[in-house]
Design a protein around this motif. Structure first.
Motif, PDB file in Angstrom:
ATOM      1  N   VAL A 342      -4.853  -8.503   3.333  1.00 44.71           N
ATOM      2  CA  VAL A 342      -4.252  -7.049   2.854  1.00 44.71           C
ATOM      3  C   VAL A 342      -3.108  -7.457   1.825  1.00 44.71           C
ATOM      4  O   VAL A 342      -2.929  -6.923   0.868  1.00 44.71           O
ATOM      5  N   PHE A 345      -4.892  -8.593  -1.239  1.00 44.85           N
ATOM      6  CA  PHE A 345      -5.439  -7.308  -1.707  1.00 44.85           C
ATOM      7  C   PHE A 345      -4.239  -6.507  -2.647  1.00 44.85           C
ATOM      8  O   PHE A 345      -4.586  -6.145  -3.889  1.00 44.85           O
ATOM      9  N   HIS A 346      -3.159  -6.561  -2.007  1.00 44.74           N
ATOM     10  CA  HIS A 346      -2.026  -5.766  -2.641  1.00 44.74           C
ATOM     11  C   HIS A 346      -1.499  -6.739  -4.023  1.00 44.74           C
ATOM     12  O   HIS A 346      -0.949  -6.128  -4.825  1.00 44.74           O
ATOM     13  N   THR A 349      -3.794  -5.518  -6.604  1.00 45.88           N
ATOM     14  CA  THR A 349      -3.773  -4.254  -7.231  1.00 45.88           C
ATOM     15  C   THR A 349      -2.305  -4.342  -7.892  1.00 45.88           C
ATOM     16  O   THR A 349      -2.080  -3.767  -8.817  1.00 45.88           O
ATOM     17  N   SER A 409      -3.981  -0.592  -0.851  1.00 44.85           N
ATOM     18  CA  SER A 409      -3.416  -1.825  -0.380  1.00 44.85           C
ATOM     19  C   SER A 409      -1.807  -1.587   0.239  1.00 44.85           C
ATOM     20  O   SER A 409      -1.610  -2.202   1.398  1.00 44.85           O
ATOM     21  N   GLY A 507      -8.701  -0.600  -6.358  1.00 44.40           N
ATOM     22  CA  GLY A 507      -8.470  -0.375  -5.024  1.00 44.40           C
ATOM     23  C   GLY A 507      -9.507   0.147  -4.232  1.00 44.40           C
ATOM     24  O   GLY A 507      -9.986  -0.394  -2.976  1.00 44.40           O
ATOM     25  N   VAL A 511     -11.411  -2.324  -1.769  1.00 40.77           N
ATOM     26  CA  VAL A 511     -10.806  -2.496  -0.538  1.00 40.77           C
ATOM     27  C   VAL A 511     -11.807  -2.628   0.723  1.00 40.77           C
ATOM     28  O   VAL A 511     -11.520  -3.445   1.639  1.00 40.77           O
TER      29      VAL A 511
END
Length: 675
Positions: A342, A345-346, A349, A409, A507, A511
């Protein structure tokens, strides 16, 4: 040499070649064979090669092709090999795409933003060198190369923050960044040293194989777990590079550099290096709940309290900078919750929408004739339509609007904090949830003040600029010039449009595979005792259902509350913020002084270091070394010589008498000493 390795070398070395050509042959260092146009064509083409190559590598990794091998043996010390090598796996492949794609957009944008700057070629050389350094960091398969890339991005950031070296504020800012990062790097070196001392290797894979052995050991002379000490030391390095409390103070001041480098440093490269490093070392961090607790608390403090500082900033770039500090805190919370995927992922983004916001802010600065004070703006929507719509997209993604990239995210980070079972997780959950309102408030404050409401640029502003925006310079004047705003040229707006696309869709597209599709299954290690990711997967029903469900969540209504509050306070009734400031003057004083972190660093740490240095110089160097050891020994020899000189009379019977006395003393010692 295998074909994949050739591709990896091209990806890493292409930006370095561009930096060499533009830097040595475009700046006058070895002549001016490369013109201004030639410098940007060369560097952009070579970074584009890296970006295309990175996309090919990502495709190969998705098809199961990974690589972990040595490129060059730098040194052999005993049984220890210090090597340059590449580890190409899902984590590094994703980072390569993010770094090169954002860097490519920044390179193109720079053509318009720096078009009149005399250091044009030098700037392109620096940002290409920065890209090379970051690629070496994320592609490394060992701690030696990791440290090389780590220090290289720090060095080039020093050059870029102080790019306008005639500005005193820029020189102060780059020195501050350099020194604060050295504090973090000291911990980073200790962490690497501990791992090497107890594993005998620098290679990631070999270190991770001995993780269980490390977890069973204690630091000699203490009852501290070795794995905990090593992980906390590593994270201290991340605190400096990724600007975590209290080593965050350098990042807002780095706004003294040109806007393109603000986007490059704060979006996809330097500040995310610490997040990447912790995710890379997940097999070790998973074994220390203490380290994870430390990480999640530090991240939560940054996510909330550093975001609050963005509310009172008036420099458009500084608002976005404090937003970066807050979002880095969110990523760190995810790391502490063992939701490493996560966090990455953030990171991805955030790279796109934050680069979009920084470059959008730079476009506004160009259109406003280099005025950065948002109080002098207003109504720019009709003058700068492309900048307006792309900036709005970046803002919606940043605050976590459903269906936008940042939503997927950011929302998962909040949920991961709520599901984590480490100490401090509850605090992190409420801090990140409250931070949603704060983020929405300062983001829409900037948006409304800049693009909506009354046009304030047509009149001479009575506002004083904030204390960091007073230095006038030929390069990036913060003063108010007046004149009608205008849309930026296509080389500025094209990167905005291209970055706006992933800010909306990446996203939703990524995701599921990144978080729940097993993309990181052989790269990131999560133990069963850390249930955050399992809990997130249990409630996952697809990106559409997730976004639709968000409209009933607390986080969404906090976003709405922040936007409505900003709309009312800065468009409908602008007297409200001034009234609140008067009522809460004490709190405002604390915020204006940034919680006194800078004051503490300058007045306590810096003065203490200076006093210690002077004490060591006067007491140690002048007093002990020069005074006692050097001059004192000379005086002692002189005193002895003065005494012995009196014994040198020239009479033989004096010397015979001295010999007899000496002989008697020796005989007496031998006789009585033997008994």
């Amino acid at each position: 040499m295998s074909s994949p390795l050739s591709l990896y070398l091209i990806i890493a070395l292409a930006p370095l070649l561009g930096a060499i050509l533009a830097g040595l042959f475009g700046t006058g260092f070895l002549g001016r064979q490369v013109s201004r146009r030639g410098s940007h064509l060369l560097t952009i083409a070579l970074v584009a090669v890296s970006a295309i190559g990175s996309i090919i590598v990502l495709r190969d990794v998705l098809n199961g092709q990974t690589f972990d091998g040595t490129v060059y043996t730098w040194s052999i010390i005993g049984q220890t090999k210090l090597e340059i090598g590449f580890l190409i796996d899902p984590l590094s492949a994703l980072m390569m795409v993010v770094v090169t794609s954002v860097s490519l957009m920044v390179h193109i944008y720079t053509i318009g933003y720096m078009s009149e700057d005399p250091g044009y070629q030098r700037f392109f050389a620096y940002i290409s060198l920065f890209t090379f350094s970051m690629l070496m960091l994320v592609m490394s398969n060992n701690m030696v190369q990791l440290f090389f890339g780590w220090e290289a991005v720090g060095l080039v950031s020093y050059l870029l923050i102080g790019f306008w070296y005639t500005k005193s504020t820029a020189i102060f800012a780059n020195m501050k960044a350099f020194l604060v990062n050295r504090v973090g790097d000291f911990g980073f070196v200790l962490g690497i040293g501990l791992l090497f001392a107890y594993t005998g290797t620098m290679h990631y894979g070999d270190v991770f194989k001995q993780a269980d052995k490390l977890a069973a050991m204690t630091l000699p002379g203490t009852d501290w777990m070795l794995i905990t000490v090593a992980c906390i030391c590593l994270f201290i390095g991340a605190m400096g590079k990724s600007a975590q409390v209290p080593l965050h103070t350098w990042l807002p001041d780095s706004m003294e550099g040109p806007t393109p480098i603000s986007a490059l440093i704060h979006a996809a490269t330097m500040v995310t290096a610490g997040i990447f490093m912790v995710a890379r070392f997940s097999p070790l961090f998973e074994l220390s709940n203490t380290a994870l607790s430390f990480i999640i608390v530090i991240g939560a403090i940054g996510a909330l309290f550093l975001g609050i500082l963005g509310i009172i900033q008036n420099d458009i770039k500084r608002v976005v900078a404090y937003s970066t500090l807050s979002q880095l805190g969110y990523m760190t919370v995810a790391l502490g919750a063992s939701a490493y995927s996560v966090a990455i992922f953030h990171l991805m983004t955030h790279a796109f929408f934050k680069a979009l916001l920084f470059l959008g802010a730079g476009s506004v600065i160009i259109g406003m004739h280099h005025d950065q004070d948002i109080r002098n703006m207003g109504g720019l929507r009709k003058y700068m339509p492309i900048t307006w719509i792309t900036f709005l997209i970046g803002t919606l993604s940043l605050v976590g609007t459903p269906f936008f990239s940042g939503f997927y995210s950011k929302e998962h980070i909040i949920e991961a904090a709520g599901a984590a079972n480490v100490w401090g997780a509850s605090f992190a959950y409420y801090a990140t949830l409250t931070g949603v309102f704060v983020t929405s408030l300062y983001s829409f404050r900037v948006y409304f003040l800049v693009f909506h409401g009354k046009e304030r640029f047509a009149v001479e502003s009575a506002h004083g600029h904030d204390d960091h925006a007073h230095a006038h310079d030929d390069h990036d004047d913060h003063g108010h010039h007046g004149g009608t705003p205008h849309e930026s040229p296509w080389v500025v707006t094209l990167p905005l449009v291209l970055l706006a696309i992933p800010s909306v869709i990446i996203g939703a597209l990524a995701v599921d595979p990144l978080l729940f599709g097993g993309y990181f299954k052989n790269t990131i290690v999560i133990l069963a005792k850390h249930p955050a990711m399992a809990e997130l997967e249990h409630h996952w029903h697809g990106w559409i259902a997730y976004a639709l469900h968000a409209f009933t969540s607390v986080a969404f209504w906090l976003v709405v509350a922040g936007a409505v509050t900003a709309w009312y306070c800065y468009l409908i009734n602008p007297k409200v913020p001034a009234a609140i400031q008067r009522k809460l003057s004490g709190l405002n004083y604390v915020l204006e002084n940034k919680y006194f972190f800078d004051w503490f660093n300058e007045q306590v740490l810096a003065r203490g270091a200076r006093a210690l240095g002077q004490g060591l110089w006067k007491g140690g160097d002048r007093g002990l070394i020069d005074g006692l050891l050097v001059n004192g020994s000379a005086k002692l020899v002189g005193a002895i010589a003065a005494v012995t000189r009196r014994l040198q009379t020239g009479y033989i019977y004096h010397y015979a008498f001295a010999m007899i006395i000496g002989l008697m003393i020796a005989i007496t010692y031998i006789i009585f000493g033997s008994k």
